[in-house]
Write an enzyme that holds these catalytic residues in place. Structure first.
Site, mmCIF file in Angstrom:
data_model
loop_
_atom_site.group_PDB
_atom_site.id
_atom_site.type_symbol
_atom_site.label_atom_id
_atom_site.label_comp_id
_atom_site.label_asym_id
_atom_site.label_seq_id
_atom_site.Cartn_x
_atom_site.Cartn_y
_atom_site.Cartn_z
ATOM 1 N N PHE A 123 2.402 0.117 6.568
ATOM 2 C CA PHE A 123 2.447 -0.609 5.802
ATOM 3 C C PHE A 123 2.144 -2.016 6.129
ATOM 4 O O PHE A 123 2.469 -2.383 7.171
ATOM 5 C CB PHE A 123 3.945 -0.631 4.843
ATOM 6 C CG PHE A 123 4.138 -1.460 3.616
ATOM 7 C CD1 PHE A 123 3.787 -0.873 2.322
ATOM 8 C CD2 PHE A 123 4.244 -2.820 3.566
ATOM 9 C CE1 PHE A 123 3.739 -1.522 1.142
ATOM 10 C CE2 PHE A 123 4.612 -3.461 2.416
ATOM 11 C CZ PHE A 123 3.979 -2.607 0.979
ATOM 12 N N ASP A 192 11.425 2.155 9.491
ATOM 13 C CA ASP A 192 11.165 1.313 7.981
ATOM 14 C C ASP A 192 11.582 2.605 7.059
ATOM 15 O O ASP A 192 10.858 3.609 7.093
ATOM 16 C CB ASP A 192 9.803 0.924 7.754
ATOM 17 C CG ASP A 192 9.813 0.036 6.519
ATOM 18 O OD1 ASP A 192 10.585 0.483 5.476
ATOM 19 O OD2 ASP A 192 9.019 -0.958 6.189
ATOM 20 N N TYR A 217 14.564 -1.958 -3.931
ATOM 21 C CA TYR A 217 14.016 -2.021 -5.552
ATOM 22 C C TYR A 217 13.176 -0.615 -5.528
ATOM 23 O O TYR A 217 12.609 -0.719 -6.851
ATOM 24 C CB TYR A 217 13.000 -3.203 -5.410
ATOM 25 C CG TYR A 217 12.155 -3.345 -4.619
ATOM 26 C CD1 TYR A 217 10.875 -2.916 -4.503
ATOM 27 C CD2 TYR A 217 12.271 -4.528 -3.772
ATOM 28 C CE1 TYR A 217 9.996 -3.408 -3.743
ATOM 29 C CE2 TYR A 217 11.226 -4.911 -2.754
ATOM 30 C CZ TYR A 217 10.140 -4.209 -2.705
ATOM 31 O OH TYR A 217 9.075 -4.538 -1.769
ATOM 32 N N LYS A 218 13.056 0.016 -4.850
ATOM 33 C CA LYS A 218 12.437 1.250 -4.890
ATOM 34 C C LYS A 218 13.298 2.287 -5.408
ATOM 35 O O LYS A 218 13.693 2.291 -6.437
ATOM 36 C CB LYS A 218 11.744 1.589 -3.668
ATOM 37 C CG LYS A 218 10.315 0.802 -3.318
ATOM 38 C CD LYS A 218 9.584 0.932 -1.903
ATOM 39 C CE LYS A 218 8.584 -0.076 -1.854
ATOM 40 N NZ LYS A 218 8.281 -0.221 -0.453
ATOM 41 N N ARG A 399 -1.396 7.469 -6.638
ATOM 42 C CA ARG A 399 -0.091 7.821 -6.199
ATOM 43 C C ARG A 399 0.797 8.223 -7.203
ATOM 44 O O ARG A 399 1.103 7.088 -8.324
ATOM 45 C CB ARG A 399 0.374 6.876 -5.303
ATOM 46 C CG ARG A 399 1.679 7.117 -4.471
ATOM 47 C CD ARG A 399 2.000 6.008 -3.585
ATOM 48 N NE ARG A 399 2.439 4.638 -4.299
ATOM 49 C CZ ARG A 399 2.996 3.718 -3.587
ATOM 50 N NH1 ARG A 399 3.124 3.845 -2.215
ATOM 51 N NH2 ARG A 399 3.616 2.642 -4.385
HETATM 52 C C1 LIG Z 1 7.658 -1.476 -0.007
HETATM 53 C C2 LIG Z 1 7.722 -1.547 1.528
HETATM 54 C C3 LIG Z 1 7.956 -2.860 1.976
HETATM 55 C C4 LIG Z 1 8.087 -3.949 1.509
HETATM 56 O O1 LIG Z 1 8.589 -5.193 2.098
HETATM 57 P P1 LIG Z 1 9.054 -6.353 0.942
HETATM 58 O O2 LIG Z 1 9.545 -7.513 2.090
HETATM 59 O O3 LIG Z 1 10.183 -6.021 0.212
HETATM 60 O O4 LIG Z 1 8.006 -6.867 0.297
HETATM 61 C C5 LIG Z 1 7.711 -2.830 3.498
HETATM 62 N N1 LIG Z 1 7.601 -1.698 4.276
HETATM 63 C C6 LIG Z 1 7.375 -0.919 3.784
HETATM 64 C C7 LIG Z 1 6.988 0.592 4.321
HETATM 65 C C8 LIG Z 1 7.248 -0.530 2.174
HETATM 66 O O5 LIG Z 1 7.146 0.626 1.614
#
Ligand SMILES: *Cc1c(COP(=O)(O)O)cnc(C)c1O
Length: 440
Positions: A123, A192, A217-218, A399
């Site tokens: 990511f 992560d 938030y997911k 997705r």
């Molecule tokens: C969604 C996601 C993030 C999001 O990071 P934010 O700081 O909330 O924007 C980070 N890492 C991964 C792997 C994600 O899927």
């Protein structure tokens, strides 16, 4: 398929939980992995926090309503869902900021080593955060393709940092094996869990993980921009020092001392004043996921995604060979079998098949299925116009996330039907579907 779906829905042990969410009428929401649905209990809880705790009780609520304990309280509720002890997790800041704090802490714990090892295609924010530290001369970024990661664990690696469930493909890393390999090489590990937490069982302590972060938030349904969480294994809590030494991470914030002294335990991961509205909403989402249980959620999401895949194969979008192996895009287009000389397919049918980009074995993926198609963006937009909400990930990934608490097997049949219609009709080729919005 619809008949089978109805039987599966009838026997679904989680069926009553759909009512606990506000799922808009007529919408098939396959994006709970990006922004989880609104729990029905959240508005009332926020109303209470705003009107009573903030509106009436004002500043007294830091004590009387337990605001000050909220980061630790929500963290403790997330902990059992990711295989951690309650005092090892804290809800705070964003995933990006928590990455920065924990990467920094890990680097300081491995003096003489500077490399943070990750994979290309992780990511973006995860990779960018390493870059930021590299620009300050504190880290060196090394990326190795996932098959070669264990081999890239040299004596200069301070930290192995990976995303457990890949955000594009949904592929899972073997957390136990890679953590072991990193430790054997003298490195620390940071996972992560953004696409794992609340979606599937995670066993941080069984795997002897050092650090972890994840999103609120997911799959935790905490709402847009909800606070994230950070995990530090108990054995590292004395040694781990993060650089964002704000007053909320101080041992005695209300002593107002001129000098920083980190709090004992996980509290030192805090920086500034906690966002109470965001944490209150997140708590409702976490409570609901904890009530259902991640084992049951993962079992259902695997069943849903497998069923969706079957629906797609039956409609000829995704061909399966007799052995169950996936075959390449285009092979199920009749024109190619019928005509001896290769002819360009007619415009209408152009690109009417999808390539599965996720592992076929459901135990090797998170709660999602992704497909490759050169026009994935337009197809995604055409589906959204039909109220089937999935998402697109650049450059060619379509997705679909399966948040099992509020999805039905019937939704899988309907979503697959819409997808088949969009592809067969060429509807996605309308110009309006290829205009990119700011957020994709
Ligand atoms: C969604 C996601 C993030 C999001 O990071 P934010 O700081 O909330 O924007 C980070 N890492 C991964 C792997 C994600 O899927």
């Amino acid at each position: 398929m619809l008949e089978r779906a109805r039987i599966l829905d009838e026997g679904d042990p989680l069926k009553e939980y759909r009512e606990r969410f506000l799922v808009p009428e007529g919408v098939i929401y396959l994006d709970g992995n990006s922004l989880g649905c609104l729990p029905r209990a959240t508005p009332a809880r926020l109303e209470q926090v705003v009107r009573e705790e903030w509106g009436s009780d004002l500043i007294r609520s830091w004590n009387s309503a337990g605001w000050i304990d909220l980061p630790a309280r929500v963290g403790a509720k997330i902990a059992p869902l990711i295989g951690a002890q309650p005092h090892e997790v804290i809800a705070c800041d964003s995933t990006s900021v928590n990455l920065f704090k924990l990467i920094s802490a890990a680097l300081a714990m491995r003096p003489g080593r500077k490399v943070v090892l990750s994979e290309p295609g992780n990511f973006p924010t995860d990779l960018y955060m390493i870059e930021g530290l590299a620009k300050q001369g504190l880290a060196e970024r090394r990326l190795a393709p996932r098959e070669t990661i264990a081999d890239a664990l040299g004596a200069d690696v301070a930290l192995l940092m990976l995303t457990h469930t890949h955000y594009k493909t949904g592929e899972l890393f073997d957390m136990a094996a890679l953590t072991r390999a990193a430790h054997a090489a003298g490195a620390l590990v940071l996972w992560d869990l953004s696409h794992s937490g609340g979606a599937l069982p995670v066993d941080l302590n069984t795997c002897e993980v050092d650090f972890a972060v994840g999103c609120g938030y997911k799959y935790f349904n905490g709402g847009p921009g909800a606070p994230a969480y950070a995990f530090v294994a108990e054995r590292h809590q004395e040694a781990a020092q993060q650089p964002l030494t704000g007053w909320m991470g101080h041992a005695a914030p209300f002593a107002f001392s001129d000098d920083y002294a980190p709090a004992a335990g996980i509290d030192r991961m805090l920086c500034g004043t906690p966002p109470i509205l965001g944490l209150a909403a997140l708590e409702v989402g976490v409570d609901l996921i904890a009530e259902i249980g991640v084992e049951r959620l993962y079992a259902k999401s695997q069943a849903l995604s497998e069923f969706f895949r079957q629906c797609l194969s039956e409609s000829g979008i995704l061909a399966l060979s007799p052995s169950g192996e996936r075959v390449g895009r285009g092979e199920n287009e009749p024109t190619q079998h019928d005509s001896p000389s290769p002819q360009p397919p007619p415009l209408k049918g152009r690109g009417s098949a999808l390539d599965l980009a996720s592992p076929t074995d459901p135990s090797r993926r998170g709660s999602q299925l992704s497909f490759r198609h050169p026009d994935a963006y337009a197809i995604c937009q055409a589906l959204i116009a039909r109220d089937v909400i999935g998402d697109f990930r650049d450059p060619d990934i379509l997705r679909f996330g399966f948040a099992p608490a509020y999805l039905r097997f019937e939704d899988m049949v309907e979503a697959a039907r819409h997808l088949a219609e969009v592809l067969a009709s060429g509807e996605w080729q309308k110009t309006e579907f290829s205009e990119r919005a700011m957020v994709t």
